[in-house]
Design a protein around this motif. Sequence first.
Motif, mmCIF file in Angstrom:
data_model
loop_
_atom_site.group_PDB
_atom_site.id
_atom_site.type_symbol
_atom_site.label_atom_id
_atom_site.label_comp_id
_atom_site.label_asym_id
_atom_site.label_seq_id
_atom_site.Cartn_x
_atom_site.Cartn_y
_atom_site.Cartn_z
ATOM 1 N N LEU A 1 42.495 36.385 45.837
ATOM 2 C CA LEU A 1 41.977 36.938 44.589
ATOM 3 C C LEU A 1 42.426 36.115 43.389
ATOM 4 C CD1 LEU A 1 42.350 40.683 45.472
ATOM 5 C CD2 LEU A 1 40.247 39.615 44.655
ATOM 6 N N LYS A 2 41.535 36.068 42.404
ATOM 7 C CA LYS A 2 41.774 35.324 41.184
ATOM 8 C C LYS A 2 41.701 36.272 39.982
ATOM 9 C CE LYS A 2 39.242 31.398 43.155
ATOM 10 N NZ LYS A 2 38.093 30.468 42.969
ATOM 11 N N PRO A 3 42.332 35.925 38.872
ATOM 12 C CA PRO A 3 42.241 36.795 37.686
ATOM 13 C C PRO A 3 40.794 37.067 37.274
ATOM 14 C CG PRO A 3 43.999 35.220 37.400
ATOM 15 C CD PRO A 3 43.288 34.829 38.672
ATOM 16 N N GLU A 4 39.909 36.108 37.495
ATOM 17 C CA GLU A 4 38.507 36.307 37.116
ATOM 18 C C GLU A 4 37.770 37.283 38.028
ATOM 19 O OE1 GLU A 4 40.107 33.397 37.608
ATOM 20 O OE2 GLU A 4 38.771 31.895 38.547
ATOM 21 N N ASP A 5 38.430 37.745 39.088
ATOM 22 C CA ASP A 5 37.847 38.791 39.932
ATOM 23 C C ASP A 5 38.102 40.180 39.354
ATOM 24 O OD1 ASP A 5 38.915 36.886 42.776
ATOM 25 O OD2 ASP A 5 36.867 37.041 41.977
ATOM 26 N N THR A 6 38.888 40.258 38.303
ATOM 27 C CA THR A 6 39.190 41.541 37.670
ATOM 28 C C THR A 6 37.912 42.182 37.145
ATOM 29 O OG1 THR A 6 41.433 40.906 37.048
ATOM 30 C CG2 THR A 6 40.398 42.652 35.752
#
Length: 126
Positions: free
Chosen positions: A86-91
């Motif tokens: 998971l990446k922060p942009e998946d928030t």
Amino acid sequence: QVQLVESGGGLVQAGGSLRLSCAASGRTFSSYAMGWFRQAPGKEREFVAAISWSGGNTYYADSVKGRFTISRDNAKNTVYLQMNSLKPEDTAVYYCAANHSYSDYAGTRRYEYEYWGQGTQVTVSS
């Protein structure tokens, strides 16, 4: 009528994993194409992944391909979204969607889905 309830969201560090579940009511779940969409603050709701009624066809957004896996268990009336790396942009708030389908196909556009869940929040910290 189909009711959808998502679960499994939460806070995770970048690189971590979460598994979302979407439980559907009704006895005809196996005839529904299922999709996952997400909406980040200030952005449009976007397609993430979809799966045909048989599970034989799956579709992914380029941004999640290779990291997310959609699956379904028709005996449990449930569709899953396994999210790895998971990446922060998946928030975002993640939504489950359903649409009755006569063909073994699942749509990738919002208008192709008739039923929607309330959403579950996924937050990825850096």
